[in-house]
Design an enzyme around this catalytic site. Structure first.
Site, PDB file in Angstrom:
ATOM      1  N   ASP A 130      15.090  40.503  73.190  1.00 53.97           N
ATOM      2  CA  ASP A 130      14.560  41.681  74.447  1.00 53.97           C
ATOM      3  C   ASP A 130      15.477  41.323  75.822  1.00 53.97           C
ATOM      4  O   ASP A 130      15.220  41.636  76.739  1.00 53.97           O
ATOM      5  CB  ASP A 130      13.127  41.449  74.870  1.00 53.97           C
ATOM      6  CG  ASP A 130      12.756  39.937  75.589  1.00 53.97           C
ATOM      7  OD1 ASP A 130      13.594  39.063  75.195  1.00 53.97           O
ATOM      8  OD2 ASP A 130      11.611  39.962  75.984  1.00 53.97           O
ATOM      9  N   CYS A 133      16.205  35.914  74.905  1.00 55.42           N
ATOM     10  CA  CYS A 133      15.860  35.113  73.788  1.00 55.42           C
ATOM     11  C   CYS A 133      16.368  33.862  73.929  1.00 55.42           C
ATOM     12  O   CYS A 133      15.861  32.917  73.425  1.00 55.42           O
ATOM     13  CB  CYS A 133      16.215  35.808  72.588  1.00 55.42           C
ATOM     14  SG  CYS A 133      17.842  36.386  72.351  1.00 55.42           S
ATOM     15  N   HIS A 327      22.070  37.108  69.947  1.00 57.04           N
ATOM     16  CA  HIS A 327      20.649  36.830  69.716  1.00 57.04           C
ATOM     17  C   HIS A 327      20.554  35.149  69.447  1.00 57.04           C
ATOM     18  O   HIS A 327      21.333  34.619  68.755  1.00 57.04           O
ATOM     19  CB  HIS A 327      20.284  37.643  68.634  1.00 57.04           C
ATOM     20  CG  HIS A 327      18.742  37.410  68.497  1.00 57.04           C
ATOM     21  ND1 HIS A 327      17.768  37.762  69.418  1.00 57.04           N
ATOM     22  CD2 HIS A 327      18.022  36.830  67.386  1.00 57.04           C
ATOM     23  CE1 HIS A 327      16.663  37.387  69.079  1.00 57.04           C
ATOM     24  NE2 HIS A 327      16.665  36.913  67.650  1.00 57.04           N
TER      25      HIS A 327
END
Lengths: 549, 153
Positions: A130, A133, A327
């Site tokens: 989101d 991370c 990510h």
């Protein structure tokens, strides 16, 4: 008939109510001739059907063109679009073979790089993507590492140290009465964790996971770390300013890229956090960059903590992150996971150790602490004083507590185990992927299975076992007696995990000798462990390569 | 809304009370503390002087990790305030990607006041008004004053 009722009527008779919402977004700013100038807020919302009818007429025309305004509006919608993110903020720990599986059909670079991942990093944990991370992953693993140290004093020290960093925050100009809210959440978590350690209730990991899945608490902790990182950067401009783009000012960089509520961690942020929080705590931080850069291995960057003497600390707790473009997730080595369990047990460290040897001598289980004496008392068993090795064997194992959690199922400690069971069960997944890391050295059942199955008949036992594995070899064969019957503890996945790292002798002489189970001259040779390139460069290389592909 | 957010809003309110920017009044309802009503007088030195503007400041559930939302309930002719029924103002620190959790509400109020004195035409929500502000300042001033008379008395 008054206007509103006409409009309402239109709305109801409108044949395709689903359509109006589409058109409405495009036309909500268009002044419509019928619309009364003094429409109040919410008025046009009520009468979407009205807009819909008008625009349908327009759209059915042959030359319908979106106006600039509509295009601008669509553009705005598209740039504001955020993909829906799902999943827990921080997930449960799971086998990292899932990552390799995920990439099994991906392009070759990813496939090669992820194939070896599960054998080195047994577990991973997802973080919700989101936009926080990376911060979240570091924050979570930081607290987790503290929990792994399992020392209440350590937690208190950390709290005191962080408290002392308020100066830094003040110097960076953050108002104390504002950041104290974030600090309180972080310290609250520290206190909960130390309470759990004191009570030895094993609830720490669960508390941690819950805390990080509570959005506002987690965000507060993340924000606290962001502020610390920012303050650190601003107080050490010489370390960070050179990395900024031309003419960029450090303060505004921090404000835009570190403190801003919606910004993912960047390299400078990681470096600052490592310097400010992770390394001073005595932890190392490792980031594995899984991207499409050439090479067969995942690039790893490690921030190494140093002691007061300026030398790197030995065997620090390590926070591990897996970075895939955009990510971050959390990674674990098998031994990272084993430790907290062991620490959570209110059991003296020595005791489980002997129980671990129960695999070799079931009948000794009840008198664990007496094993050395008992062994030497058996006549003829240790003519050369091998029995004296028992103590030294246990010392070999002490420094590495990894195998101990496997003891969990011992009934004696059953009550203390209960909180740990979920973790223990997750070992289950670990069996298959990590099989390669088994070391026959400490692995009587598997080596029997693989190599000695046909001659398992008694004749093989009378002759003294080969000189390999002096510590354990003899006992093992003797105690086993006949066709092996694996103990339930050996079947526990992870029973052998971490043990290869316990090998104290990793000199090149040892590695290239037949005492090494990774050496093909060793009677218990384990092909999985053997890397031909590291020793003999000729002969077997071709064969091995073709075999491994 | 989490306890932390409520605590923070109370704290911010306390600070705003202690140090209210001149010409502002905050109506705070403890039952509904996430919606503040702000009464703002047009600053003396601005073209909006003499006007009384009603604003609403709404705190999202994720506050303070997301910015409060500011909207003008009174119509105003301003490049940074959307010329629709929402009257939303979204720039600088109020932008979700620029918002910082430690930002204080008092600074938000000051930002609003500053923008009335000096609109930021480079970061406008209403491009046509911004254009007029830059190209044809006289016309802009005239319309803005006209709107003050019409809507903000």
């Amino acid at each position: 008939m008054s206007r509103p009722s006409v409009l309402t009527h239109n709305y109801h008779s409108y044949p395709q109510p689903g359509f109006d919402s589409i058109v409405h977004t495009g036309l909500s700013y268009r002044p419509l001739p019928i619309r009364a100038p003094e429409l109040s807020a919410g008025y046009n919302q009520q009468h979407t059907g009205h807009h819909g009818r008008i625009s349908t007429v327009r759209m059915s025309g042959p030359a319908y063109m979106a106006s600039d305004e509509e295009l601008a509006n669509l553009q705005k919608l598209s740039s504001e679009y955020q993909p829906e993110v799902t999943g827990p903020l921080v997930g449960e720990r799971q086998s990292s073979s899932a990552i390799a599986t995920e990439y099994a059909n991906a392009d070759p670079i990813y496939r090669v790089k992820t194939a070896a991942l599960p054998s080195n990093y047994a577990y991973f944990r997802t973080c919700r993507g989101d936009g926080h991370c990376g911060w979240r992953a570091i924050a979570f693993t930081y607290f987790e590492a503290l929990l792994r140290v399992a020392d209440v004093n350590k937690l208190e020290d950390e709290e005191a140290r962080l408290q002392s960093m308020h100066n830094l925050l003040n110097a960076a100009g953050f108002p104390e009465h504002v950041y104290i809210d974030f600090v309180d959440e972080a310290f609250g978590l520290l206190q909960k964790l130390s309470a759990s350690l004191r009570a030895m209730d094993g609830a720490g990991p669960e508390t941690l996971l819950q805390t990080f899945n509570d959005p506002s608490t987690a965000m507060a902790i993340i924000t606290y770390l962001k502020l610390l990182a920012s303050a650190w950067m601003q107080s050490n401009p010489n370390d960070f300013a050179p990395f900024l783009e031309f003419n960029q000012d450090l303060k505004s960089y921090c404000s835009m890229n570190i403190e801003a509520a919606q910004c993912e961690i960047d390299h400078l942020g990681i470096a600052a956090l490592a310097e400010a929080v992770i390394k001073p705590a005595g932890f190392a931080l490792e980031v594995l960059y899984l991207d499409r850069s050439p090479g067969e291995e995942i690039n790893t960057y490690r921030y190494e903590p140093t002691g007061h003497d300026g030398l790197p600390l030995k065997n620090p707790q390590t926070l591990r992150l897996l970075y895939r473009p955009g990510h971050y997730d959390i990674l674990y080595k098998a031994e990272d996971v084993a430790q907290p369990l062991q620490q959570a047990q209110p059991v003296p460290t020595q005791a489980p150790l002997h129980v671990a040897l129960a695999g070799y001598a079931d009948e000794f289980v009840p008198m664990s602490s007496n094993i050395p004496d008992v062994m030497t008392m058996i006549p003829g068993m240790y003519p050369t004083g091998i029995g004296q090795r028992w103590p030294s064997v246990s010392y070999d194992y002490n420094p590495n507590p990894a195998p101990q959690p496997q003891i969990a199922p011992v009934p004696t400690y059953a009550p203390a185990q209960t909180p740990a069971t979920p973790v223990a069960s997750s070992h289950q997944e670990y069996v298959t992927p990590v099989h390669a890391s088994h070391v026959n050295h400490h692995n009587p059942p598997s080596h029997h299975t693989i190599q000695l199955e046909p001659p398992l008949v008694l004749p093989i036992h009378p002759p003294p076992p080969p000189p390999v594995t002096i510590d354990r070899g003899p006992q093992m064969t003797i105690e086993r007696g006949g066709p092996f019957r694996p103990s339930m503890y050996e079947l526990e996945p992870g029973f052998h995990s971490g043990q290869p790292h316990a090998l104290p002798f990793q000199t090149s002489i040892f590695r290239n000798s037949h005492y090494n189970t990774a050496h093909f001259l060793n009677p218990d040779f384990q092909p999985e462990e053997w890397s031909p390139d590291s020793e003999y460069a000729t002969g077997n290389r071709g064969r091995h390569k073709s075999a491994s592909q | 809304m989490s306890a932390g957010a409520k605590k923070r809003i109370m704290k911010e309110y306390g600070e705003c009370m202690k140090d209210t920017p001149s010409g502002m009044k905050i109506n705070f309802d403890e039952q509904n503390m996430t919606e503040w009503e702000i009464l703002l007088d047009g600053p003396e030195q601005s073209i909006y002087s003499g006007g009384h503007f009603k604003l609403k400041m709404t705190f999202p559930t994720e506050y303070p990790f997301k910015p409060p939302v500011v909207s003008f309930k009174t119509k105003i002719y301003h490049p940074n305030v959307s010329n629709d029924d929402k009257g939303s103002m979204c720039l600088g620190m109020l932008r979700p990607d620029e918002w910082k959790p430690p930002n204080k509400v008092v600074s938000v109020l000051r930002l609003i006041q500053t923008l009335l004195i000096e609109p930021n035409a480079d970061d406008a929500i209403e491009p046509s008004i911004a254009n007029e502000y830059k190209e044809n300042r006289k016309e802009f001033d005239k319309t803005a004053k006209d709107w003050v008379k019409r809507y903000a008395k």
